[in-house]
Design an enzyme around this catalytic site. Structure first.
Site, short mmCIF file in Angstrom:
data_model
loop_
_atom_site.label_atom_id
_atom_site.label_comp_id
_atom_site.label_asym_id
_atom_site.label_seq_id
_atom_site.Cartn_x
_atom_site.Cartn_y
_atom_site.Cartn_z
N HIS A 1 9.13 -82.03 21.56
CA HIS A 1 8.38 -83.16 22.13
C HIS A 1 7.30 -82.68 23.08
O HIS A 1 7.49 -81.71 23.80
CB HIS A 1 9.32 -84.14 22.83
CG HIS A 1 10.10 -83.57 23.98
ND1 HIS A 1 9.64 -83.58 25.27
CD2 HIS A 1 11.31 -82.97 24.02
CE1 HIS A 1 10.55 -83.03 26.07
NE2 HIS A 1 11.57 -82.64 25.33
N ASP B 1 5.95 -84.97 25.27
CA ASP B 1 5.99 -85.79 26.50
C ASP B 1 6.84 -85.11 27.57
O ASP B 1 7.72 -84.29 27.27
CB ASP B 1 6.51 -87.19 26.19
CG ASP B 1 7.93 -87.22 25.61
OD1 ASP B 1 8.22 -86.39 24.73
OD2 ASP B 1 8.73 -88.06 26.05
N ASP C 1 10.60 -77.83 29.92
CA ASP C 1 11.03 -78.95 29.05
C ASP C 1 9.82 -79.75 28.59
O ASP C 1 9.44 -80.70 29.24
CB ASP C 1 12.01 -79.83 29.84
CG ASP C 1 12.64 -80.91 28.98
OD1 ASP C 1 12.45 -80.89 27.75
OD2 ASP C 1 13.30 -81.79 29.55
N GLU D 1 10.49 -88.45 23.61
CA GLU D 1 11.85 -87.93 23.68
C GLU D 1 12.47 -88.30 25.03
O GLU D 1 13.64 -88.63 25.13
CB GLU D 1 11.87 -86.41 23.51
CG GLU D 1 13.26 -85.84 23.17
CD GLU D 1 14.12 -85.55 24.37
OE1 GLU D 1 15.34 -85.43 24.22
OE2 GLU D 1 13.60 -85.44 25.50
N GLU D 2 11.64 -88.26 26.07
CA GLU D 2 12.15 -88.49 27.43
C GLU D 2 12.29 -89.99 27.72
O GLU D 2 12.87 -90.37 28.73
CB GLU D 2 11.22 -87.84 28.47
CG GLU D 2 11.01 -86.34 28.27
CD GLU D 2 12.22 -85.51 28.67
OE1 GLU D 2 13.29 -86.09 28.93
OE2 GLU D 2 12.09 -84.28 28.71
N GLU E 1 14.25 -77.22 22.73
CA GLU E 1 14.72 -77.74 24.02
C GLU E 1 15.27 -76.61 24.88
O GLU E 1 15.84 -75.65 24.35
CB GLU E 1 15.83 -78.78 23.79
CG GLU E 1 15.37 -80.07 23.17
CD GLU E 1 14.59 -80.97 24.13
OE1 GLU E 1 14.40 -80.59 25.30
OE2 GLU E 1 14.17 -82.06 23.70
N HIS F 1 13.10 -81.39 34.82
CA HIS F 1 13.03 -82.72 35.43
C HIS F 1 12.93 -82.67 36.96
O HIS F 1 12.91 -83.71 37.60
CB HIS F 1 14.21 -83.61 35.01
CG HIS F 1 14.23 -83.95 33.54
ND1 HIS F 1 14.80 -85.08 33.03
CD2 HIS F 1 13.72 -83.29 32.46
CE1 HIS F 1 14.67 -85.11 31.71
NE2 HIS F 1 14.01 -84.03 31.35
ZN LIG Z 1 13.23 -81.96 26.43
#
Ligand SMILES: [Zn+2]
Length: 376
Positions: free
Chosen positions: A67, A69, A100, A134-135, A163, A349
């Site tokens: 992903h 995003d 990520d 995805e997030e 990932e 994150h």
């Molecule tokens: Zn991810």
């Protein structure tokens, strides 16, 4: 930094692609893939942009997935450098999405370029499946793309998700499955009343308490070879009429199961409802399934990934099913073997998310080697 993979990574990191905004990341990747002979297609579902790219034959197809995003940066003033301005400090690149999972994407693209340049007539086929959702809600991303590919009869054998699977060192953990996630939203109905006259009321806290205790006492399973034991967690309970002399008329609660392949969402729901029914209370229970558990069984893909990690790090990876959910839950049900191999996830994150430059370069080499083992 004149490593091609790091240059591409920084180009991606400068694009503030907070879910579901792709911010031009996929166009950048599609241009590189087209140059390698891929047919690239944008699959737009509502506000989500997805990229499907395909090259070569229709048997033995290896797909790289991920992903573009990222999660929001949070309070930008707390970052050591602006979150969308990749900054190199002591061999680490700091930026939102660095771990990520834009380093995974950059490593995949450059690995593909190297592999195709060296082996233009390789066996089998190559593909890339990239989403920008995805997030977030993950409704218009990989799920929809896989539905569309299934409808077309598009065949994929193996999928490598980039990932951030690693825990302490690159490649120490490879994910070969994920637990299922099932949430319950409960309402217990009672009759509100005066606290001094309980015989005239029906307090839903009183009826729910023994059920909650019972649910906590159940040993759902003891896990199995690849999964930790299924876990039941209550995340919210609320009731109360707002006054000390009133018992409430209603209680609401939310709970979540992270569950192993010993259960399906149907069997779990049935078991929980049987506990509630046995207590004869007036309740409503609504369910939300985030994903059934999935597991990739031993075979060519796991063998190749295990060999490649061992070659690069000197140690075989731990094959794990821990952690949260990932888009693997949408890919695996189509009968595709899925593994997740990516950088260290310690900072994902968080404020000051970062990735080791050396790890990105090694990851690129690992991805190239996986192609050599599967497609030559
Ligand atoms: Zn991810």
């Amino acid at each position: 930094m004149n490593e091609p993979v790091i240059e591409l990574l920084c180009d991606l990191l400068r694009r503030p692609s907070v879910t579901p905004d792709d911010a031009g990341c996929q166009a950048l990747m599609a241009a590189r893939l087209s140059d390698m002979g891929f047919t690239c297609e944008t699959l737009q579902f509502n506000d989500v942009t997805n990229l499907w790219a395909r090259r070569g034959g229709t048997s033995s197809v290896l797909c790289f997935a991920g992903h573009t995003d990222v999660v929001p940066p949070g309070d930008e003033s707390k970052w050591r450098s602006p979150p969308f301005q990749p900054t190199l400090v002591d061999g680490d690149i700091y930026a939102r999405g660095s771990a990520d999972m834009k380093s995974g994407l950059a490593a995949m693209i450059v690995a593909l370029e190297e592999f195709i340049a060296a082996h233009p007539d390789h066996d089998g086929g190559l593909a890339m499946l990239i989403t920008s959702d995805e997030e977030g809600r993950a409704r218009d991303g990989t799920l929809k793309v896989v539905e569309e590919l299934t409808r077309r009869g598009e065949h994929i054998d193996w999928c490598v998700l980039g990932e951030p699977s690693s825990q302490t060192n690159l490649g120490d953990i490879v994910r070969i499955g994920r637990r299922g996630s099932l949430s319950g939203m409960l309402t217990v109905h009672g009759v509100q009343g005066h606290v001094a006259y309980p015989q005239l009321a029906d307090n839903p806290i009183r009826s729910f308490a023994p059920i909650l205790a019972e649910l906590h006492q159940i040993e759902w399973d003891s896990g199995n070879e690849y999964f930790p034991p299924t876990s039941f967690q209550v995340v919210d309970v609320r009731a109360g009429a707002g006054a000390p002399n009133v018992t409430p008329g209603e209680l609401s609660a939310r709970f979540n199961f992270r569950y192993s392949t010993e259960w399906t969402h149907e069997s779990l729901q049935k078991k929980v409802e049987s506990v509630f029914d046995a207590h004869g209370i007036d309740y409503e229970l609504n369910w939300h399934l985030s994903g059934e558990p999935f597991l990739t069984k031993p075979g060519k893909l796991i063998d190749a990934v295990t060999q490649v990690v061992t070659e690069h790090t000197g140690e075989a990876p731990e094959l794990s099913t821990g952690g949260g959910t990932s888009d693997g839950r949408f890919i695996s049900p189509a009968g595709i073997d899925v593994v997740e191999l990516g950088p260290v996830n310690a900072s994902i994150h968080k404020i000051d998310e970062h990735v080791k430059v050396a790890d990105v370069i090694t990851l690129q080499s690992m991805y190239r080697r996986i192609m050599e083992l599967l497609l030559l």
